[in-house]
Scaffold this motif. Structure first.
Motif, PDB file in Angstrom:
ATOM      1  N   ARG A 119       6.019 -10.510  -4.677  1.00 51.48           N
ATOM      2  CA  ARG A 119       7.318 -10.108  -4.108  1.00 51.48           C
ATOM      3  C   ARG A 119       7.746  -8.842  -4.071  1.00 51.48           C
ATOM      4  N   ARG A 120       8.580  -8.391  -3.396  1.00 54.31           N
ATOM      5  CA  ARG A 120       9.210  -7.006  -3.586  1.00 54.31           C
ATOM      6  C   ARG A 120      10.320  -7.035  -4.618  1.00 54.31           C
ATOM      7  N   PRO A 121      10.573  -6.123  -5.537  1.00 49.54           N
ATOM      8  CA  PRO A 121      11.487  -6.228  -6.608  1.00 49.54           C
ATOM      9  C   PRO A 121      12.684  -5.688  -5.804  1.00 49.54           C
ATOM     10  N   ARG A 122      14.008  -5.986  -6.171  1.00 53.59           N
ATOM     11  CA  ARG A 122      15.201  -5.710  -5.354  1.00 53.59           C
ATOM     12  C   ARG A 122      15.305  -4.044  -5.532  1.00 53.59           C
ATOM     13  N   GLY A 123      15.878  -3.642  -4.519  1.00 50.41           N
ATOM     14  CA  GLY A 123      16.119  -2.162  -4.642  1.00 50.41           C
ATOM     15  C   GLY A 123      14.790  -1.289  -4.312  1.00 50.41           C
ATOM     16  N   SER A 136      -3.375   1.685   3.931  1.00 57.08           N
ATOM     17  CA  SER A 136      -3.533   0.230   3.718  1.00 57.08           C
ATOM     18  C   SER A 136      -2.400  -0.484   4.226  1.00 57.08           C
ATOM     19  N   GLY A 137      -2.578  -1.339   5.036  1.00 58.99           N
ATOM     20  CA  GLY A 137      -1.397  -2.359   5.440  1.00 58.99           C
ATOM     21  C   GLY A 137      -1.317  -3.498   4.392  1.00 58.99           C
ATOM     22  N   ILE A 138      -2.136  -3.745   3.608  1.00 55.77           N
ATOM     23  CA  ILE A 138      -1.985  -4.740   2.314  1.00 55.77           C
ATOM     24  C   ILE A 138      -1.716  -4.201   0.932  1.00 55.77           C
ATOM     25  N   TYR A 139      -2.338  -3.219   0.819  1.00 57.46           N
ATOM     26  CA  TYR A 139      -2.279  -2.650  -0.656  1.00 57.46           C
ATOM     27  C   TYR A 139      -1.261  -1.483  -0.759  1.00 57.46           C
ATOM     28  N   GLY A 140      -0.639  -1.497  -2.012  1.00 58.92           N
ATOM     29  CA  GLY A 140       0.182  -0.241  -2.185  1.00 58.92           C
ATOM     30  C   GLY A 140       1.102  -0.260  -3.373  1.00 58.92           C
ATOM     31  N   ASP A 141       2.296   0.216  -3.373  1.00 59.67           N
ATOM     32  CA  ASP A 141       3.206   0.293  -4.515  1.00 59.67           C
ATOM     33  C   ASP A 141       4.654  -0.192  -3.928  1.00 59.67           C
ATOM     34  N   TYR A 142       5.254  -0.718  -4.892  1.00 56.18           N
ATOM     35  CA  TYR A 142       6.828  -0.806  -4.666  1.00 56.18           C
ATOM     36  C   TYR A 142       7.360   0.228  -5.248  1.00 56.18           C
ATOM     37  N   VAL A 143       8.417   1.072  -4.643  1.00 51.42           N
ATOM     38  CA  VAL A 143       8.857   2.156  -5.214  1.00 51.42           C
ATOM     39  C   VAL A 143      10.447   2.075  -5.184  1.00 51.42           C
ATOM     40  N   ASP A 144      11.171   2.838  -5.904  1.00 51.39           N
ATOM     41  CA  ASP A 144      12.629   2.901  -5.841  1.00 51.39           C
ATOM     42  C   ASP A 144      13.099   3.971  -4.925  1.00 51.39           C
ATOM     43  N   ALA A 145      14.518   4.007  -4.647  1.00 54.26           N
ATOM     44  CA  ALA A 145      14.830   5.106  -3.759  1.00 54.26           C
ATOM     45  C   ALA A 145      14.576   6.685  -4.112  1.00 54.26           C
ATOM     46  N   HIS A 146      14.075   6.811  -5.418  1.00 54.68           N
ATOM     47  CA  HIS A 146      13.784   8.121  -5.876  1.00 54.68           C
ATOM     48  C   HIS A 146      12.307   8.265  -5.902  1.00 54.68           C
ATOM     49  N   GLY A 147      11.565   7.358  -5.290  1.00 56.59           N
ATOM     50  CA  GLY A 147      10.173   7.528  -5.047  1.00 56.59           C
ATOM     51  C   GLY A 147       9.294   7.181  -6.368  1.00 56.59           C
ATOM     52  N   ARG A 148      10.045   6.617  -7.442  1.00 57.73           N
ATOM     53  CA  ARG A 148       9.218   6.112  -8.826  1.00 57.73           C
ATOM     54  C   ARG A 148       8.756   4.635  -8.520  1.00 57.73           C
ATOM     55  N   ILE A 149       7.399   4.665  -8.814  1.00 56.53           N
ATOM     56  CA  ILE A 149       6.736   3.307  -8.760  1.00 56.53           C
ATOM     57  C   ILE A 149       7.353   2.284  -9.783  1.00 56.53           C
ATOM     58  N   VAL A 150       7.811   1.185  -9.249  1.00 55.21           N
ATOM     59  CA  VAL A 150       8.515   0.115  -9.910  1.00 55.21           C
ATOM     60  C   VAL A 150       7.397  -0.915 -10.091  1.00 55.21           C
ATOM     61  N   LYS A 151       6.463  -1.040  -9.201  1.00 57.21           N
ATOM     62  CA  LYS A 151       5.267  -2.075  -9.276  1.00 57.21           C
ATOM     63  C   LYS A 151       4.119  -1.612  -8.502  1.00 57.21           C
TER      64      LYS A 151
END
Length: 158
Positions: free
Chosen positions: A113-117, A89-104
């Protein structure tokens, strides 16, 4: 090849090359001896089922999940626009941290909005068969009720 393997192969082929638990939960089949005619898929939104036809003969039935409230699956007659086995998808997905853990999870990049980091990881939509711009059939979760952003989710055959 036994009839259930033929059913799985026929359904997967129709979803991926024409135009998307247990096997008994997913597919019931009445394979004709000779399959002829054009492949088509009939989607019953209220039933949350897809019906595969070969000509005028119903070949398979599968459970699906279509668009939830506010994200309705479009109705009408369509032809396949494009196919992409590894679509994201170009619209839907997840925000993940540098370790690949889903943050949002389950974000809409147009609104959330994309959380910091973090960075954005696009949602996978395997075996995508687009029938209208932005809408298609693809493998995904089928909870038994409308739950998608408008696409038609089918089972994921391995």
């Amino acid at each position: 090849m036994n009839s259930i393997h033929k059913a799985v192969l026929t359904f997967a082929t129709a979803c991926c090359f024409t135009g998307c638990e247990t096997v008994s939960d997913l597919v019931t089949t009445n394979l004709p001896q000779s399959q002829s005619g054009r492949a088509s898929i009939l989607i019953r939104l209220r039933e949350q089922h897809a019906y595969l036809y070969r000509g005028n003969e119903q070949v398979s039935v599968a459970s699906i999940s279509t668009g939830r409230e506010g994200y309705r699956t479009p109705t009408g007659n369509y032809r396949v626009i494009r196919k992409d086995p590894d679509h994201r998808s170009g619209i839907y997905g997840d925000y993940v941290d540098a370790h690949g853990r889903i943050v949002k999870a389950n974000v809409d990049v147009r609104k959330d909005r994309r959380p910091r980091g973090t960075h954005y990881v696009r949602a996978p939509m395997p075996y995508y068969v687009e029938f209208r711009p932005g809408f298609g059939l693809h493998a995904g979760a089928r909870p038994g009720y409308p739950a998608s952003h408008g696409c038609v989710r089918l089972s994921y055959w391995k």
